[in-house]
Design a protein around this motif. Structure first.
Motif, PDB file in Angstrom:
ATOM      1  N   ASN A  30       0.843  -1.184   0.000  1.00 43.08           N
ATOM      2  CA  ASN A  30       0.000   0.000   0.000  1.00 43.08           C
ATOM      3  C   ASN A  30       0.886   1.243   0.000  1.00 43.08           C
ATOM      4  OD1 ASN A  30      -2.666  -1.311   0.279  1.00 43.08           O
ATOM      5  ND2 ASN A  30      -1.885  -1.965   2.276  1.00 43.08           N
ATOM      6  N   ALA A  72      -1.726   4.149   4.404  1.00 48.63           N
ATOM      7  CA  ALA A  72      -2.315   2.976   5.051  1.00 48.63           C
ATOM      8  C   ALA A  72      -2.036   3.010   6.554  1.00 48.63           C
ATOM      9  CB  ALA A  72      -1.754   1.702   4.434  1.00 48.63           C
ATOM     10  N   TYR A  97      -7.067   1.009   0.831  1.00 53.42           N
ATOM     11  CA  TYR A  97      -5.863   0.189   0.943  1.00 53.42           C
ATOM     12  C   TYR A  97      -6.282  -1.274   0.965  1.00 53.42           C
ATOM     13  CZ  TYR A  97      -7.008  -0.235   5.941  1.00 53.42           C
ATOM     14  OH  TYR A  97      -7.639  -0.499   7.132  1.00 53.42           O
ATOM     15  N   THR A  98      -5.315  -2.174   0.845  1.00 51.43           N
ATOM     16  CA  THR A  98      -5.588  -3.606   0.751  1.00 51.43           C
ATOM     17  C   THR A  98      -5.046  -4.323   1.977  1.00 51.43           C
ATOM     18  OG1 THR A  98      -5.444  -3.514  -1.659  1.00 51.43           O
ATOM     19  CG2 THR A  98      -5.254  -5.676  -0.649  1.00 51.43           C
TER      20      THR A  98
END
Length: 711
Positions: A494, A498, A553-554
């Protein structure tokens, strides 16, 4: 409102019944000429060799050039309406393409779960998926994990788009489309020989503009949300260097200037809950700043095919460049709180070498190959805080550079026993190296710039991706199969916005277990394909949202599964009359997932945005009117089941149904069609970010005229 919904439901049921009754009457009245009414076999290259689609032990949907034209498919969103278990919407902007295939999402800010290939070259990110589908020869949608042949980021499946190849025949046409919302489109193409039997060229181009269907209730500079102004072109050169050697060069590009992120506020929006502003009406939004996106995407493809004594050698070289510049009202309100600018540049180079066994009648067929890729990505994000924010004039700037490089070796072989049983074994080994460097800078109004955060790192990923498939051919018309296969989605990084501890995310692993049957009946007048599947996913990648900077974000969840059934059928009812139907049901649930920040356990909850079912029913009718003209008509009904917009399953969208119509006349040189999409003006929500309380509506009723002239 309820009466309106009941009327729409009644009309939709009436349409479905009319389709079935028309088909039944026509079938009863038809002359049973088995040869004339037989469905034509469809040849594909989904498994990287030429095969009939009905002989491949996998669930897949294939649309040929005539299908694409008759269905009015112009882009990937149109394609998704015709394919069971496929959904695609460029939510907010083209850069934010959101795709689900078999309930597995492709992340616009992370790694995709579906491989998207145009003329065998991978479009590596989902924001490249909204490809204008003009002068396309065939589309193949291969469902379920395809790791062995396609590698990383093919957990959901693979979409192969094959554009038209120039040859000795001169083909030239021009066309236009005029529709409501002031939509206008022009297109043209020419292909033919430069040197007969040796060198051929094709040129294809289009331009489109539209005012869009979203209205801003605040007087802001710019056009309506979802306005578009774009162009696309493709140049192809094909050379038959010798009897055994073919070379193809393709140059393509597209440019768009669109409205972006016309999101309306919902009941979950913070300003609505605080009583500052009401919810926005459907197809309306209220932003003090009009969002826009400019993007340019272009590329080059060089392919070579050489016939050797041991097989066919393929070389596929691809280059893709994607540039985007977005301006967004990031508070999505009439207040001057925050404007976001997002600049992105991606470059991607790929190379595949492949050797495929000869197409003879031997019992063993094989292929082997290698694959290499390198990607560079640079992202610049600036948040500018306005007069209505607590810190007017402040700027927060993020710069993120990412690099991914990798290599793979793969092979697959099929041996046929007793002329009935196909045993397929495949294996792929992949290696990938990923690096990222991200900096956050804070500049108060009139103050000095301070580095507020920095992240850098690298990761290495390796994967073995096996496949086992068994297929039993009862006869030339009936086959049963079973498949077990593994796939994975790459991990990554990210940016510096994040939350702490979420700077990177792990790769995602998947196993597929699938059984199915593919059959012809009534002397190949009726095709019926059925499949059942169970897909497990570990470390599922989820898109989360950080509200402080309004940035996604992941992160990884625990485990999940997808279990479902698919049906696809085509029936040649009578000469010129075709009935097609599809249905999919899916259960998509978390098996392990706990939000440690909120202290909530989501085990057993449905994955967000995955509909419980989808279906489609269509009737096509084509008949001659006289020696020079013919009639064409198509009516199509599609349905999407209920789905949740959040992991907690608190926000649920109702099922919806869409009806499309297309009628026209076709001549030797001129075709004219009147068409309408979403005929009954069904209202539905494409997507809602429940954390921010913002949503985008699906397109209302659109209608227009399409005219094409062939020289």
């Amino acid at each position: 409102m309820m009466q309106k919904k009941r009327r729409k439901a009644g009309m939709i049921v009436s349409v479905a019944v009319a389709l079935l009754l028309t088909a039944s009457v026509a079938a009863w009245a038809a002359d049973d000429d088995g040869e004339a009414l037989r469905l034509e076999p469809v040849t594909v290259s989904a498994e990287k060799r030429t095969q009939e689609a009905q002989d491949i032990p996998a669930s897949m949907t294939v649309l040929e050039e005539s299908d694409i034209r008759d269905m009015g498919i112009e882009d990937t969103s149109d394609l998704a309406e015709q394919v069971p278990n496929l959904e695609f919407n460029d939510v907010g902007s083209r850069r934010h393409g959101l795709m689900f295939l078999r309930g597995i999402k492709s992340l616009p800010t992370g790694e995709p779960a579906t491989g998207f290939y145009v003329d065998d070259v991978n479009y590596s990110k989902s924001y490249m998926f909204n490809f204008p589908l003009f002068d396309v020869e065939r589309i193949e949608v291969l469902k379920g994990p395809q790791g062995t042949l396609y590698g990383r980021n093919s957990i959901g499946g693979v979409i192969n788009v094959h554009t038209r190849q120039p040859d000795n025949e001169v083909v030239a046409n021009v066309g236009t489309t005029i529709a409501n919302f002031d939509r206008k489109e022009l297109r043209g193409s020419w292909s033919g020989p430069i040197i007969e039997d040796k060198l051929f060229m094709g040129i294809y181009a289009m331009a489109e503009e539209s005012e869009g269907y979203m209205k801003n209730d605040v007087d802001a500079d710019g056009g309506n949300g979802r306005h578009t102004d774009g162009q696309a072109m493709r140049l192809k050169l094909r050379c038959l260097a010798s009897q055994d050697w073919e070379i193809n060069l393709t140059l393509d590009g597209q440019q768009h200037d669109d409205g972006a992120y016309p999101f309306r506020r919902t009941a979950r929006n913070g300003l609505v809950k605080a009583g500052a502003f009401p919810e926005d009406d459907r197809y309306h939004y209220s932003h003090d700043y009009e969002g826009t996106q400019e993007n340019d995407c272009w590329g080059a493809t060089l392919t070579s095919k050489y016939e050797t004594g041991i097989g066919t050698f393929h070389s596929i070289t691809g280059f893709r460049d994607f540039d985007s510049d977005e301006h967004i009202d990031a508070d999505f309100s009439p207040l001057d709180r925050m404007v976001k600018r997002y600049i992105q540049n991606d470059d991607n180079v790929s190379q595949e070498f492949r050797l495929v066994s000869p197409d003879d009648d031997g019992p063993f067929k094989w292929l082997a190959g290698t694959y290499f890729f390198h990607m560079d990505s640079e992202n610049k994000l600036t948040n500018t805080f306005g007069a209505d924010s607590p810190t007017p004039g402040r700027e927060v700037y993020f710069k993120t550079n990412k690099t991914n490089s990798g290599a793979a070796a793969f092979g697959q072989g099929t041996y046929t026993f007793f002329d009935k049983l196909d045993l397929t074994l495949g294996l792929r080994f992949e290696y990938e190296h990923a690096e990222a460097d991200s900096t956050m800078e804070n500049t108060p109004s009139g103050g000095p710039t301070v580095t507020a955060g920095h992240m850098d790192g690298s990761q290495d990923f390796t994967a073995f991706l096996p496949k086992l498939a068994l297929a039993w051919h009862f006869d030339g018309d009936h086959m049963a199969y079973g498949t077990v296969a593994r796939a994975h989605r790459s991990g990554g990084f990210n940016d510096a916005s994040a939350p702490a501890g979420k700077e990177s995310f792990d790769e995602e692993d998947s196993w597929l277990y699938e059984v199915g049957v593919k059959s012809y009946f009534m002397d190949q007048r009726l095709m019926l394909n059925l499949s059942g599947f169970y897909t497990t996913i570990e470390d599922e990648q989820l898109p989360l949202f950080e509200t402080g900077y309004m940035q996604s974000y992941t992160a990884n969840a625990g485990k999940s599964h997808r279990m479902g059934l698919e049906m696809e059928s085509r029936f040649k009812v009578a000469q010129g009359l075709d009935l097609s139907a599809n249905f999919s049901w899916i259960q998509a649930e978390f098996d392990e997932y706990e939000d440690t920040v909120l202290g909530v356990d989501y085990e057993g909850n449905t994955i967000f945005c995955v509909p419980e079912y989808t279906y489609g029913l269509a009737l096509d009718y084509r008949r001659p009117l006289n020696e020079d003209w013919g009639f064409f008509g198509r009516i199509n009904l599609t349905g999407v089941g209920s789905r949740y917009f959040d992991d907690a399953n608190n926000v649920k969208e109702d099922p919806y149904n869409l009806v499309n119509l297309r009628v026209g006349v076709e001549g030797e040189h001129l075709d004219c069609y009147l068409w309408a999409k979403n005929v009954f003006d069904e209202e539905y929500v494409l997507f809602e970010n429940t954390t921010a309380g913002i949503a985008e509506d699906g397109a209302p009723r659109t209608f227009g005229l399409t005219v094409d002239y062939r020289f």
